[in-house]
Design an enzyme around this catalytic site. Sequence first.
Site, PDB file in Angstrom:
ATOM      1  N   SER A  79       0.834  -1.201   0.000  1.00  0.00           N
ATOM      2  CA  SER A  79       0.000   0.000   0.000  1.00  0.00           C
ATOM      3  C   SER A  79       0.865   1.245   0.000  1.00  0.00           C
ATOM      4  O   SER A  79       1.947   1.278   0.602  1.00  0.00           O
ATOM      5  CB  SER A  79      -0.901   0.024   1.238  1.00  0.00           C
ATOM      6  OG  SER A  79      -1.560   1.271   1.378  1.00  0.00           O
ATOM      7  N   TYR A 119      -2.277  -0.811   9.838  1.00  0.00           N
ATOM      8  CA  TYR A 119      -2.370  -1.226   8.429  1.00  0.00           C
ATOM      9  C   TYR A 119      -1.107  -0.820   7.679  1.00  0.00           C
ATOM     10  O   TYR A 119      -0.509  -1.634   6.966  1.00  0.00           O
ATOM     11  CB  TYR A 119      -3.603  -0.579   7.812  1.00  0.00           C
ATOM     12  CG  TYR A 119      -3.778  -0.815   6.333  1.00  0.00           C
ATOM     13  CD1 TYR A 119      -4.392  -1.969   5.868  1.00  0.00           C
ATOM     14  CD2 TYR A 119      -3.350   0.135   5.399  1.00  0.00           C
ATOM     15  CE1 TYR A 119      -4.579  -2.180   4.506  1.00  0.00           C
ATOM     16  CE2 TYR A 119      -3.535  -0.074   4.038  1.00  0.00           C
ATOM     17  CZ  TYR A 119      -4.142  -1.221   3.600  1.00  0.00           C
ATOM     18  OH  TYR A 119      -4.321  -1.422   2.242  1.00  0.00           O
TER      19      TYR A 119
END
Length: 249
Positions: free
Chosen positions: A138, A151
């Site tokens: 990400s 995350y």
Amino acid sequence: MFDLSGKRAIVTGSTRGIGRAVAEALIAQGARVVISSEDVVDTARVAAELKMPGLACDVADDIAQKSLVDFTLDTLGGIDILVCNAGITGKPGPFADADMDDYARVMAINLRSQVVLCNLALPHIAASGGGAAVLMASLSSLRGNGRINTYALAKAGVAQLARNLAVEWGPQGVRVNAISPGFIATELSQPLLDDAAFMARRMAMTPLRRPGTVAEVAGAAVFLASPAGAFVTGHNLVVDGGTLITDGS
């Protein structure tokens, strides 16, 4: 150079969003793909829609992941491509307020599961004469983040996992890369797409001035899985419209 005829693939989290787009793109290039998500009904439905085999798999469960690999071997006869896409965001907020149970679950699903699945699948990819694994990281892992800290931390580990595995498995003809999507228009991102203030701020930070599409992330996955990417390994391919490199001007 993008032909995947006869290749056999697993894509986790492939019933919606980026994962489904990746599965569809691999299929369009000739690959056979095992569809998988944690939801039994969704997995069966999408597998039927795409006319591919499917098996529900909770990637936080090591035994379930082994079953996914065994199912693929039994159904397709081998594995050439692995796409580790399944993931969750977890609870937003600063580390100072972190719920450590949530932290453990985010780490288990976003990072640990990819370690386990790669350990299970990469030997079979090597035994098939080599192939590719694509790990979904990400953009959040490449910048500081005050909201989705756990995350982002897990996804930074995914990018490092790709580098480590590329070194470990390269001599056996297995390439391992990561993709770091930026802001992509999906069902899950719809609340942000509907937030005018957020969109104005985020698009001002993105040179292409628009969100990405799931097809654009899928295109990157096809490149990394195909002969076109045959000399690319250990790389973290950022697909973000330029958000990472801009100063916001």
